[in-house]
Scaffold this active site. Structure first.
Site, PDB file in Angstrom:
ATOM      1  N   CYS A 117       3.279 -18.145  -5.435  1.00  0.00           N
ATOM      2  CA  CYS A 117       3.833 -18.284  -4.558  1.00  0.00           C
ATOM      3  C   CYS A 117       2.914 -18.386  -3.193  1.00  0.00           C
ATOM      4  CB  CYS A 117       4.431 -16.623  -3.975  1.00  0.00           C
ATOM      5  SG  CYS A 117       5.516 -16.769  -2.841  1.00  0.00           S
ATOM      6  N   TYR A 120       0.851  -1.134  -0.034  1.00  0.00           N
ATOM      7  CA  TYR A 120       0.453   0.023   0.002  1.00  0.00           C
ATOM      8  C   TYR A 120       0.668   1.224  -0.080  1.00  0.00           C
ATOM      9  CZ  TYR A 120      -4.031  -2.332   1.430  1.00  0.00           C
ATOM     10  OH  TYR A 120      -4.809  -4.214   1.198  1.00  0.00           O
ATOM     11  N   THR A 129       4.315  23.487 -15.304  1.00  0.00           N
ATOM     12  CA  THR A 129       6.144  23.147 -15.551  1.00  0.00           C
ATOM     13  C   THR A 129       6.509  24.375 -15.772  1.00  0.00           C
ATOM     14  OG1 THR A 129       4.699  21.604 -17.194  1.00  0.00           O
ATOM     15  CG2 THR A 129       6.292  22.947 -18.141  1.00  0.00           C
ATOM     16  N   GLU A 158       5.057 -13.975 -12.834  1.00  0.00           N
ATOM     17  CA  GLU A 158       4.662 -13.059 -14.042  1.00  0.00           C
ATOM     18  C   GLU A 158       6.028 -11.910 -13.895  1.00  0.00           C
ATOM     19  OE1 GLU A 158       3.661 -12.683  -9.048  1.00  0.00           O
ATOM     20  OE2 GLU A 158       4.313 -14.127 -10.772  1.00  0.00           O
ATOM     21  N   HIS A 164       7.089 -16.535  -8.891  1.00  0.00           N
ATOM     22  CA  HIS A 164       6.776 -15.710  -9.584  1.00  0.00           C
ATOM     23  C   HIS A 164       6.957 -15.533 -11.432  1.00  0.00           C
ATOM     24  CE1 HIS A 164       5.749 -13.402  -5.969  1.00  0.00           C
ATOM     25  NE2 HIS A 164       6.179 -14.421  -5.608  1.00  0.00           N
ATOM     26  N   ILE A 172      13.004  17.315  -0.557  1.00  0.00           N
ATOM     27  CA  ILE A 172      14.186  17.380  -0.306  1.00  0.00           C
ATOM     28  C   ILE A 172      14.810  16.333  -0.118  1.00  0.00           C
ATOM     29  CG2 ILE A 172      15.276  17.380   2.809  1.00  0.00           C
ATOM     30  CD1 ILE A 172      13.010  19.577   2.864  1.00  0.00           C
ATOM     31  N   GLY A 219      -0.449 -18.412  -3.191  1.00  0.00           N
ATOM     32  CA  GLY A 219      -1.467 -19.111  -4.229  1.00  0.00           C
ATOM     33  C   GLY A 219      -1.198 -20.478  -3.832  1.00  0.00           C
ATOM     34  N   ASP A 248       9.625  -0.449 -10.900  1.00  0.00           N
ATOM     35  CA  ASP A 248      10.427   0.597 -12.676  1.00  0.00           C
ATOM     36  C   ASP A 248      10.392   0.143 -13.640  1.00  0.00           C
ATOM     37  OD1 ASP A 248       7.973   2.596 -12.884  1.00  0.00           O
ATOM     38  OD2 ASP A 248       9.086   4.569 -11.841  1.00  0.00           O
TER      39      ASP A 248
END
Length: 542
Positions: free
Chosen positions: A380, A54, A190, A516, A514, A147, A382, A71
């Site tokens: 996993c 989260y 911008t 995926e 995993h 910062i 699951g 990413d």
């Protein structure tokens, strides 16, 4: 010569710097260049491994066992270049390394400061582990003005000076909000964002302007004038109907041509983007549709399952169908009958997760899929829930559970304290640190002859990425297989269960890894391709 492109973001967060970086990497690849993408994250965690989904979304795992920012999943899916530990750094790791050096006396008694010691460490990371890449794309996390980002911005400013304009480029991604009452796009955010960037000594060479509508020529000229960039270097980053359109869209707006122009590279030869055109055509013109229920515990933030959602889409691309995802919070099955939610679905997937919350709901989803002969894919956690459901309802082990939930009379899933990785023995304790102590990264798996997974992969041995702390207890293998659950994939030493399946079910597979994380739109993972194919067959029966 390796060229460095630094991508920063301004105005607001969640503009899609990772996707923009990945798409630019794909465009440069289409021109024949070799690329590598990196992420510099400003938070103090050593890595995102202990962060709640989260808070940060999915934790992406590399072959070499790094827990990284999501990413990096975009980077791999768009370029096919496998990410490594050296492709993601955080402020926490930088400071840990700097402090460790200070303790060893590496700084020879100097006063350790952000400049030059921290910024030098960041620069070392950016320039490390490079071979023959033509471009290194470095995304700076956060938003200009934070910062936390200042040391990273200072470090890339210094790199711009040290390497020179012939080897560095600064791209800034911003937002052009549309104000309905005024009926126009606003450029002022911008302008202020670029001003903020200039205050730390960085003049962007190119601006990517996110917008939900076309940007008029007048606004682009205004941005170019006030932000001190050429008109052609103001690139509209418009919303699209599928993320796989982004490389094509950015090329049409001139992004990769402007990058080539900056570095003095001939931009006249058109890149080969046929791969992306074909993918977009299949996404936009499917021949059918299936609905997959994803029964998880983090469904209120879909970034928690980013790679999973994309891998299911890839399975749809491979089968030329649209995959509609029905995200279901597993806890709802603890209060309501699963039938109402799962009956309309053509496949059920239970993804990874940690902790007891929502576990009983996932077990109910497994039971529904097994009894109703609906294609089931357990990943996993699951897979572990599938094993527990089988133990309780088919093997006569009513007390079957996982020690992750507490002491159990029948621990069919338990904490793994020792295992082999290559020739090295890995050890863990229940009281040890949480961060970086899971079974992480790529491990081999041997597939049983005659099994469904052997046919799906078309190979005897595979390698898949892991991220988990608990394992299925092999002491229960005989009783579980007697109940019909086949252990069809094992670690090469035969100690760790990797895959289970029901051979008498239309499609019921659980995997401890995993898959995926290795799926790509141009190379869909075979398990997801097969799962969606089974869902298509199921849709014809409903």
């Amino acid at each position: 010569m390796t060229r460095f492109i630094f991508i920063t973001g301004g105005v607001v967060s969640s503009l899609g710097k990772g996707l923009a970086s990945a798409a630019l990497g794909a465009c440069l690849q289409a021109r024949g260049f070799k690329v590598r993408l990196r992420k510099l994250d400003p938070y103090l965690n050593v890595d995102p491994g202990t962060m709640s989904p989260y808070q940060h979304g999915e934790v992406y795992v590399t072959d070499d066992g790094a827990e990284t920012d999501l990413d990096l999943g975009h980077y791999e899916r768009f370029t096919g270049v496998a990410s490594r530990k050296s492709d993601n750094i955080t402020t926490g790791r930088i400071y840990s390394d700097v402090i460790a050096r200070e303790r060893r006396g590496d700084y020879l008694g100097a006063t350790v400061q952000v400049i030059p010691h921290v910024t030098n460490a960041i620069k070392e990371f950016v320039k490390s582990d490079i071979t023959d890449e033509d471009f290194i794309l470095c995304e700076i996390g956060g938003t200009v003005g934070d910062i936390e980002s200042l040391p990273f911005l200072e470090a890339i400013r210094q790199l711009g000076n040290e390497l020179g304009r012939q080897a560095t480029m600064f791209i800034h991604l911003t937002l052009l909000p549309y104000i309905p009452s005024a009926g126009e796009l606003k450029t002022k955010p911008t302008q202020h964002s670029v001003k903020e960037l200039l205050s730390v000594g960085i003049q962007p060479d190119l601006l990517m302007c996110r917008s939900d509508r076309d940007i008029p020529e007048g606004e682009r000229k205004k941005i170019a004038l006030f932000c001190n960039v050429q008109y052609g270097a103001v690139i509209p980053a418009l919303d699209v109907d599928t993320i796989y359109q982004v490389p094509v869209s950015y090329h049409e707006q001139g992004l990769d041509a402007q990058v080539c122009k900056h570095f003095g590279i001939d931009e006249s030869q058109e890149p080969n983007l046929d791969r992306w055109v074909n993918i977009v055509d299949r996404v936009r013109q499917p021949e059918g549709e299936v609905t997959i229920a994803v029964v998880g515990k983090y469904t209120s933030l879909l970034d928690s399952y980013k790679s999973l959602a994309e891998a299911l889409t890839h399975g749809g691309i491979a089968n030329n169908v649209k995959v509609r995802l029905n995200w279901i919070d597993s806890q709802i099955f603890e209060r309501e009958d699963a039938v109402h939610y799962l009956e309309p679905c053509h496949g059920i997937l239970v993804p990874g997760g940690f902790g007891e919350r929502g576990a009983s709901g996932k077990i109910e989803a497994v039971k529904f899929a097994r009894e109703r002969l609906v294609p089931y894919f357990g990943i996993c956690f699951g897979m572990q829930m599938a094993v527990i459901e089988t133990a309780r309802n088919l093997a006569g082990l009513a007390g079957a559970s996982s020690t992750e939930f507490g002491p159990s009379a029948e621990p069919v899933v338990g904490l793994m304290t020792e295992w082999l990785k290559g020739n090295a023995l890995e050890k863990r304790t229940i009281s040890g640190d949480l961060g970086g102590t899971l079974r992480l990264g790529a491990y081999d798996c041997d597939l049983q002859a005659g099994s469904r997974v052997r046919a799906i992969y078309g190979a005897e041995r595979i390698s898949e990425r892991h991220r988990h702390r608990y394992e299925v207890n092999m002491d229960y293998r005989e009783r579980l297989e007697a109940a019909g659950l086949t252990f069809s994939g094992l670690s090469p030493d035969g100690v760790l269960p990797e895959i289970v399946e029901f051979s008498d079910h239309p499609w019921f597979i659980g995997v401890q890894f995993h898959p995926e994380l290795k799926s790509k739109p141009f190379d869909p993972h075979p398990l997801f391709t097969s799962f969606i194919e089974a869902a298509v067959r199921q849709s014809r029966l409903v």
